[in-house]
Design a protein around this motif. Structure first.
Motif, PDB file in Angstrom:
ATOM      1  N   MET A 159       0.837  -1.200   0.000  1.00 25.80           N
ATOM      2  CA  MET A 159       0.000   0.000   0.000  1.00 25.80           C
ATOM      3  C   MET A 159       0.869   1.245   0.000  1.00 25.80           C
ATOM      4  N   THR A 160       0.390   2.283  -0.672  1.00 28.43           N
ATOM      5  CA  THR A 160       1.154   3.510  -0.802  1.00 28.43           C
ATOM      6  C   THR A 160       0.638   4.552   0.176  1.00 28.43           C
ATOM      7  N   VAL A 161       1.314   4.655   1.310  1.00 38.75           N
ATOM      8  CA  VAL A 161       1.010   5.680   2.298  1.00 38.75           C
ATOM      9  C   VAL A 161       2.264   6.519   2.464  1.00 38.75           C
ATOM     10  N   SER A 162       2.105   7.828   2.464  1.00 38.88           N
ATOM     11  CA  SER A 162       3.271   8.693   2.595  1.00 38.88           C
ATOM     12  C   SER A 162       2.908   9.920   3.403  1.00 38.88           C
ATOM     13  N   GLY A 163       3.926  10.707   3.733  1.00 42.10           N
ATOM     14  CA  GLY A 163       3.680  11.973   4.402  1.00 42.10           C
ATOM     15  C   GLY A 163       3.756  11.878   5.904  1.00 42.10           C
ATOM     16  N   HIS A 164       2.781  12.455   6.573  1.00 40.49           N
ATOM     17  CA  HIS A 164       2.793  12.627   8.026  1.00 40.49           C
ATOM     18  C   HIS A 164       1.393  12.336   8.562  1.00 40.49           C
ATOM     19  N   VAL A 165       1.299  11.347   9.430  1.00 37.14           N
ATOM     20  CA  VAL A 165       0.011  10.920   9.980  1.00 37.14           C
ATOM     21  C   VAL A 165      -0.006  11.129  11.487  1.00 37.14           C
ATOM     22  N   VAL A 166      -1.089  11.713  11.975  1.00 35.39           N
ATOM     23  CA  VAL A 166      -1.311  11.880  13.413  1.00 35.39           C
ATOM     24  C   VAL A 166      -2.298  10.822  13.880  1.00 35.39           C
ATOM     25  N   ILE A 167      -1.991  10.195  15.028  1.00 36.95           N
ATOM     26  CA  ILE A 167      -2.850   9.140  15.569  1.00 36.95           C
ATOM     27  C   ILE A 167      -3.205   9.490  17.009  1.00 36.95           C
ATOM     28  N   ALA A 212       6.130   9.397   8.551  1.00 34.68           N
ATOM     29  CA  ALA A 212       6.333  10.111   9.807  1.00 34.68           C
ATOM     30  C   ALA A 212       5.042  10.063  10.615  1.00 34.68           C
ATOM     31  N   VAL A 213       5.168   9.829  11.912  1.00 35.33           N
ATOM     32  CA  VAL A 213       4.004   9.616  12.769  1.00 35.33           C
ATOM     33  C   VAL A 213       4.073  10.521  13.995  1.00 35.33           C
ATOM     34  N   THR A 214       2.956  11.136  14.312  1.00 36.12           N
ATOM     35  CA  THR A 214       2.794  11.825  15.593  1.00 36.12           C
ATOM     36  C   THR A 214       1.716  11.119  16.390  1.00 36.12           C
ATOM     37  N   VAL A 215       2.073  10.694  17.586  1.00 35.78           N
ATOM     38  CA  VAL A 215       1.157   9.992  18.476  1.00 35.78           C
ATOM     39  C   VAL A 215       0.668  10.958  19.543  1.00 35.78           C
ATOM     40  N   LEU A 216      -0.634  11.010  19.741  1.00 36.92           N
ATOM     41  CA  LEU A 216      -1.240  11.772  20.830  1.00 36.92           C
ATOM     42  C   LEU A 216      -1.990  10.795  21.725  1.00 36.92           C
ATOM     43  N   ASP A 217      -1.787  10.904  23.030  1.00 40.89           N
ATOM     44  CA  ASP A 217      -2.438   9.968  23.945  1.00 40.89           C
ATOM     45  C   ASP A 217      -2.572  10.635  25.309  1.00 40.89           C
ATOM     46  N   ALA A 218      -3.648  10.318  26.018  1.00 36.93           N
ATOM     47  CA  ALA A 218      -3.874  10.897  27.343  1.00 36.93           C
ATOM     48  C   ALA A 218      -3.039  10.234  28.426  1.00 36.93           C
ATOM     49  N   ASP A 219      -2.501   9.051  28.138  1.00 34.87           N
ATOM     50  CA  ASP A 219      -1.727   8.277  29.115  1.00 34.87           C
ATOM     51  C   ASP A 219      -0.257   8.686  29.050  1.00 34.87           C
ATOM     52  N   GLY A 274       5.169  21.344  12.711  1.00 34.89           N
ATOM     53  CA  GLY A 274       6.496  21.951  12.743  1.00 34.89           C
ATOM     54  C   GLY A 274       7.608  20.923  12.687  1.00 34.89           C
ATOM     55  N   ALA A 275       7.343  19.749  13.250  1.00 32.04           N
ATOM     56  CA  ALA A 275       8.371  18.698  13.270  1.00 32.04           C
ATOM     57  C   ALA A 275       8.436  17.906  11.974  1.00 32.04           C
ATOM     58  N   PHE A 276       7.280  17.552  11.412  1.00 32.62           N
ATOM     59  CA  PHE A 276       7.243  16.628  10.278  1.00 32.62           C
ATOM     60  C   PHE A 276       6.537  17.167   9.036  1.00 32.62           C
ATOM     61  N   GLY A 277       6.101  18.412   9.065  1.00 34.23           N
ATOM     62  CA  GLY A 277       5.420  18.978   7.910  1.00 34.23           C
ATOM     63  C   GLY A 277       3.918  18.822   8.001  1.00 34.23           C
ATOM     64  N   PRO A 278       3.202  19.332   7.011  1.00 33.80           N
ATOM     65  CA  PRO A 278       1.735  19.302   7.035  1.00 33.80           C
ATOM     66  C   PRO A 278       1.198  17.884   7.178  1.00 33.80           C
ATOM     67  N   VAL A 334      -5.762   9.669  12.185  1.00 33.25           N
ATOM     68  CA  VAL A 334      -6.480   8.477  12.640  1.00 33.25           C
ATOM     69  C   VAL A 334      -6.960   8.728  14.058  1.00 33.25           C
ATOM     70  N   ASN A 335      -8.268   8.762  14.257  1.00 35.69           N
ATOM     71  CA  ASN A 335      -8.847   9.012  15.573  1.00 35.69           C
ATOM     72  C   ASN A 335      -9.177   7.698  16.261  1.00 35.69           C
TER      73      ASN A 335
END
Length: 249
Positions: A1-9, A30-37, A75-79, A84-85
């Motif tokens: 599969m072709t996935v590219s860029g910057h994904v926030v989870i 590139a991945v940004t992870v957000l989590d309450a834990d 700012g870290a990885f681009g737009p 993914v919620n």
């Protein structure tokens, strides 16, 4: 599969979110992870030190905090090219015993939090954005004990389809994954041994899915191969929603 860029989870430090983060890193995304834990976020930072991943604590119900975190991520990885919620909470109890405050809290995190993230992602996207919101088969079928959780996930489905309708002409695709019985940390806290027997018996594949199987479906919807899929609800449920009468015991 072709996935590219910057994904926030969101909810990306455990369960389905973590499995998705790992799968995307394997694809060179590139991945940004957000989590309450906070502890889980720190574990992610240690585990993937030196890779193209950032992990932040974040309350998805706080608009200001979400906006700040997404600005840091861009700012870290681009737009952003993907969102993914996965962040969510659940309780299993009869409707008449569900406190109103619990009902409000579940809707706030699962539904309102996903909406806040979707809005904020638009501010940090470039010319395209693929959003995958995690709902549940309990948002598509009236499973007992899920009055708050089911309502929140049904809301996620309709919200996502409205967003797909409104934003589809602006380079944004919005789709939904509806997991069935998945062997995730959240499900393990909810399902007793008896619950597992019932769910397994009502799932044609006669087993729980694993978080990697859901992550694979998420990556597909994020990918270029899904470029004309918008407003769709994909059940990853071993056939649970389609099941009728079976001759098997």
């Amino acid at each position: 599969m072709t996935v590219s860029g910057h994904v926030v989870i969101t909810g990306g430090a455990s369960g389905i979110g973590e499995a998705t983060a790992v799968a995307l890193l394997d694809e060179g995304v590139a991945v940004t992870v957000l989590d309450a834990d906070r502890d889980a976020v720190m574990r992610m930072e240690d585990r993937f030190e030196g890779e193209d991943i950032a992990a932040f604590t974040c309350d998805v119900t706080d608009e200001d905090e979400v906006a700040e975190r997404l600005a840091e991520a861009a700012g870290a990885f681009g737009p952003l090219t993907g969102l993914v919620n996965c962040a969510g909470i659940a309780r299993d109890m009869p409707a008449e015993k569900t406190p109103v405050e619990t009902f409000r809290q579940i809707l706030d995190v699962n539904l309102t939090g996903s909406f806040i993230m979707c809005q904020a992602a638009l501010e940090q996207m470039d010319d395209r954005l693929s959003i995958v919101n995690i709902a549940s088969v309990s948002g598509l079928r009236a499973n007992a004990g899920r009055v708050a959780y089911g309502a929140s996930k049904a809301g996620v489905v309709m919200m996502s389809q409205v967003l797909a309708n409104e934003w589809g002409g602006h380079g944004v695709r919005v789709n939904v994954i509806a997991p069935g019985p998945i062997d995730s940390p959240m499900v393990r806290t909810l399902h007793t041994a008896d619950d597992r027997k019932v769910w397994t018996s009502r799932t044609p594949m006669r087993r729980y899915g694993n978080v990697g199987e859901v992550a694979n479906a998420i990556l597909f919807l994020l990918s270029e191969e899904a470029s004309y899929i918008n407003g769709h609800v994909l059940a990853v449920d071993g056939g649970f929603l389609s099941a009728g009468i079976t001759t098997e015991g």
